[in-house]
Motif scaffolding. Sequence first.
Motif, short mmCIF file in Angstrom:
data_model
loop_
_atom_site.label_atom_id
_atom_site.label_comp_id
_atom_site.label_asym_id
_atom_site.label_seq_id
_atom_site.Cartn_x
_atom_site.Cartn_y
_atom_site.Cartn_z
N GLY A 91 0.79 -1.52 0.06
CA GLY A 91 0.28 0.04 -0.22
C GLY A 91 0.66 1.40 -0.19
O GLY A 91 0.58 1.57 -0.86
N THR A 92 0.89 1.58 1.03
CA THR A 92 1.03 3.03 1.29
C THR A 92 3.07 3.13 0.44
O THR A 92 3.96 2.57 1.00
CB THR A 92 1.39 3.86 3.10
OG1 THR A 92 2.06 2.53 3.36
CG2 THR A 92 0.39 3.46 2.89
N PRO A 93 3.71 4.54 0.19
CA PRO A 93 4.20 5.35 -0.13
C PRO A 93 6.20 4.29 0.80
O PRO A 93 5.82 4.88 1.63
CB PRO A 93 4.89 6.31 -0.60
CG PRO A 93 3.46 6.62 -1.20
CD PRO A 93 2.69 5.57 0.12
N LYS A 94 6.90 3.41 0.48
CA LYS A 94 7.69 2.88 1.06
C LYS A 94 9.59 3.38 0.35
O LYS A 94 8.99 2.69 -0.59
CB LYS A 94 7.80 1.29 1.99
CG LYS A 94 6.41 1.60 2.09
CD LYS A 94 5.86 0.06 3.04
CE LYS A 94 5.65 -1.08 2.04
NZ LYS A 94 4.57 -0.48 0.97
N GLY A 95 10.25 3.31 1.28
CA GLY A 95 11.72 3.28 0.14
C GLY A 95 12.31 1.39 0.58
O GLY A 95 12.70 1.11 1.02
N ALA A 96 11.83 1.60 -0.98
CA ALA A 96 12.28 0.24 -1.19
C ALA A 96 14.61 0.39 -1.08
O ALA A 96 15.09 0.68 -2.35
CB ALA A 96 12.23 -0.95 -2.19
N MET A 97 15.02 -0.57 -0.61
CA MET A 97 16.83 -0.23 -0.48
C MET A 97 17.12 -1.56 -0.99
O MET A 97 17.07 -2.59 -0.62
CB MET A 97 16.80 -0.94 1.26
CG MET A 97 16.05 0.49 1.93
SD MET A 97 17.59 0.40 4.30
CE MET A 97 16.03 -1.30 4.44
N LEU A 98 18.17 -0.77 -1.99
CA LEU A 98 18.90 -1.58 -3.07
C LEU A 98 19.65 -1.41 -3.09
O LEU A 98 20.52 -0.62 -2.86
CB LEU A 98 17.74 -1.23 -4.32
CG LEU A 98 16.29 -1.35 -4.64
CD1 LEU A 98 16.25 -0.69 -5.55
CD2 LEU A 98 15.74 -2.20 -4.69
#
Length: 570
Positions: free
Chosen positions: A231-238
């Motif tokens: 759902g809500t915007p989240k920062g995917a850590m790549l």
Amino acid sequence: MTDSALPASPGSVSSDQPIWTTHYNHPCAWDQHFPPLSLPEMLFRSAERKGTAPLLDFMGRKYSYAETAQGARRVAKGLQAMGVGKGDRIGLFLPNVPHYVAAYYGAMAAGATVVNFSPLYTVDELAHQVADSGTTILFTLSATALLPTALKVLDQSGLERLVVGSVAGALPAGKALFYRLFKGKETAERPDDPRITSFSSLIDNDGAYAPVPIDATTDIALFQYTGGTTGTPKGAMLSHQNLSANARQVNAIDPRKDDADDRILGVLPFFHVFANTCVLNRTVLNGGEIVMLPRFEAVAALKAITRTKVTALPGVPTMYQALLDNPQIAKTDFASLRACISGGAPLAAEVKARFEEVTGANVVEGYGLTESSGVVSTNPYEGLNKPGTIGQPLPGTIVRLVDKEDPTKQVAPGEPGEIIFAGPQVMRGYWNRPDADAEVFIGEFLRTGDVGQIDEDGYIRIVDRIKDMIAVGGFKVFPSQIEEVLYRHPAVKEALVIGIPDPYRGESPKAFVALQDEAEVDGPALMAWLNPQLGKHERVAAVDVRDALPKTLIGKLDRKELRRAEGITA
């Protein structure tokens, strides 16, 4: 997380022999290992190998590998002079311009983590993600569409500095003069503010930055914000390894990757993970050339194809449709085009067939998500291509189908289930969101929220999103199956189906369509044509004909926005 094909963790899904290991149709081994590699090192290795060969073509101005690598080094030194160190967050609020490439690799070379922001963000959206990520320095352009927003965020958030570039400075001399003379209204004046540095001032140095040790496996290269699977915007850590491994995976399946003639149209936005991996990092890795356009416009894209003789054209389905709709397509030379990679949304069979007929190029459909650094699977560029599927997994990637209610259990062969996957491209997790991590990880496997089936050749077909399923009187209805029927009607150009409240059945499907040019058919007529072809519980309550359907920032049809516009919040 290791880089080879990953086994299941104890207590998670069992590890059986994947079907594609015996019928792998990509031109490489499936079980591959990708040694740790940072993104700056990837660029610098290619620059040593390619030297003066062109990396970027921006509106006719060429930038060589050596020039681009030196630009990245100068950005790194300029940032270090500002006090940037390991793990600091540097934001890119940029379209596809040469500044993006130098800032992207340069910030990482300085040890920082890049944060991608869409140039279409509002002040509130940008301010929220700047605050959430802890971004301290933001790169942008002196464009009216960007700088005023960035200035407001500079005043309203914890942002400390802006680095502002000029589009005219990146253009060929003649075009730069034209831009200054005739497009002044698109340029915003840069205020005299000590918090604002020009891009040219930042890189006014010799590029001798202080190298920073990077652990490619654990150090985070990029925060990529996404609505994700929850759902809500989240920062995917790549991590550096997530991104460089995915670039190598994508490159490995290209049967002609060793050709010197590797020229890709870079019109998909680099701030989106699809283009970031498939256009930017993959091409840098392979030593090819990127023909950059700052935004998608059908005429400009078609002219660029003829002018530069591109060999690859990644895009989303609505982009291919827009190219087909443009009269300029009849004047475009597609002889150089070898492959078109479609992602981001399901590709209608009719659009695929028409585009292949017009261009003579193969259109292959793939699949990925932000949390996968870009790509999980794709159809082969050559060989067995199954329309309506997303092909076979990339090398080193395991895909399984699990029970939607109990994701620790695999489904029976041939049965639909939630797609989960493991591989070197799986993100490290969400920034400051352990609750979200707990929802999507099963050991080393990531839940996608997509329902799929795997056939006897190991090709994967997406059935639908779990959260998009419509509950009709106890039956589960998949919108994509209704949309697939709608696309068979010659008048239908775009289609979306959502569930609307129904006092008796709980929900009923409702269809929304945009028509082909000059098509004349109304909603009731389409519904009368559609419903006899559907099961009783799948039949739509109405068909609403619209001038256009809502789309996301990269041109995908936007079911979420359609629901919101219809007042449906569940």
